[in-house]
Scaffold this motif. Structure first.
Motif, PDB file in Angstrom:
ATOM      1  N   ALA A  75       0.818  -1.218   0.000  1.00 56.74           N
ATOM      2  CA  ALA A  75       0.000   0.000   0.000  1.00 56.74           C
ATOM      3  C   ALA A  75       0.851   1.267   0.000  1.00 56.74           C
ATOM      4  N   SER A  76       2.147   1.140   0.273  1.00 57.20           N
ATOM      5  CA  SER A  76       3.026   2.312   0.191  1.00 57.20           C
ATOM      6  C   SER A  76       3.051   2.879  -1.225  1.00 57.20           C
ATOM      7  N   MET A  77       2.674   2.075  -2.213  1.00 51.73           N
ATOM      8  CA  MET A  77       2.622   2.537  -3.596  1.00 51.73           C
ATOM      9  C   MET A  77       1.564   3.601  -3.809  1.00 51.73           C
ATOM     10  N   ILE A  78       0.559   3.665  -2.922  1.00 55.28           N
ATOM     11  CA  ILE A  78      -0.502   4.666  -3.077  1.00 55.28           C
ATOM     12  C   ILE A  78      -0.468   5.669  -1.928  1.00 55.28           C
ATOM     13  N   GLY A  79       0.694   5.862  -1.339  1.00 65.35           N
ATOM     14  CA  GLY A  79       0.851   6.957  -0.394  1.00 65.35           C
ATOM     15  C   GLY A  79       0.780   6.607   1.067  1.00 65.35           C
TER      16      GLY A  79
END
Length: 295
Positions: free
Chosen positions: A237-241
């Protein structure tokens, strides 16, 4: 003989029109209800912000003592407490404390949500074979769907940020909570339930005073699995902030920073081991207590 080597498929134009129709419908839904969805999830955003603020603003010695107190209360094991202490001190020493607290706050909120949503659904499944037959294929799809796919609809609906990441984490992590709650309630001894009926217990009393307490070790196993899956999804989920330990790992992949990725990866492993050992130890204590009671 071409048909023998080429699988028959939908016409390319028809397939393209089908995909375009679905995408357009989803975008129209997003435009029509996006603001309403953001308003609906606003309390969730505030809860996440408060949890993160608490963990970041609380002085680190107090946070360490809180974690150690929880570890001791759940496990009654000095080995686990010392392991938690060493892990947290190493994480802090290597300057990963803030990212770790952000990750822990996300895990905490997603686990609370998974428990709040998953336990009632699991109880309902245990009482209805029809609902269970409907839910099982849905849970199968949720558990086998690639985790990256969950990011697509939440980003389209809510954009980039903490709340979309949290929703993706909960969707990915909740199936074990539902399944093991259902299993735990179904495994309660029928003789115990008949005894409760003989004493005139209402369905609510039977659920809260008999079934759930006896199913608690199995439910704790579900919580353990939910935490582990949430921790794995937080990195993606770090890919979306979503801030936390996942973002340095993502940065390390993009820029080939070997040590940055390894250090933050090991911090994630350390947090996972803490959660796993503490929750497992608590579940084992509950199991022993149940065996003594039924001795």
């Amino acid at each position: 003989m071409d048909w023998f080597y080429t699988f028959p498929h939908m016409d390319d134009n028809a397939l393209r029109d089908l995909k375009k129709g679905i995408d357009d419908a989803f975008r129209a839904f997003t435009r029509a209800y996006g603001d309403a969805l953001e308003t609906f999830f606003y309390p969730l955003q505030q809860f996440l912000i408060y949890a993160e603020r608490f963990m970041l603003k609380t002085p680190w010695p107090i946070m360490v003592l809180l974690v150690l107190a929880l570890a001791w209360g759940a496990s009654r094991s000095w080995r686990i407490v010392v392991g938690c202490l060493v892990t947290l001190l190493v994480i802090g020493y290597f300057d990963m404390w803030e990212d770790t607290m952000r990750t822990v706050s996300m895990i905490f909120v997603s686990t609370i949500l998974s428990i709040t949503i998953g336990i009632p659904i699991g109880i309902a499944m245990s009482r209805s074979d029809g609902l269970r037959s409907v839910m099982n294929p849905i849970l199968d799809v949720m558990q086998t769907m690639p985790s990256f796919v969950y990011l697509i609809p939440v980003v389209m609906l809510l954009g980039i940020g903490k709340v979309p990441g949290l929703i993706a984490v909960v969707i990915y992590a909740i199936p074990p909570m539902i399944r093991l709650t259902d299993l735990g309630v179904r495994l309660v001894d029928k003789d115990v339930l008949e005894a409760a009926d003989a004493f005139g217990s209402s369905p609510w009393q039977k659920l809260t005073k008999v079934q759930l307490p006896l199913a608690l070790p199995t439910i704790m196993a579900g919580i353990n699995q939910t935490i582990m899956m949430a921790l794995a999804m937080v990195v993606i989920a770090s890919m979306i902030g979503v801030q936390g330990l996942g973002q340095p790992v993502l940065k390390a992949i993009a820029n080939q920073y070997f040590t940055l990725g390894i250090f933050n990866g090991l911090a994630i492993v350390g947090i996972a081991v803490i959660f796993d050992r503490v929750s497992q130890a608590y579940g084992q204590r509950l199991q022993k207590h149940r065996e003594i009671v039924h001795g």
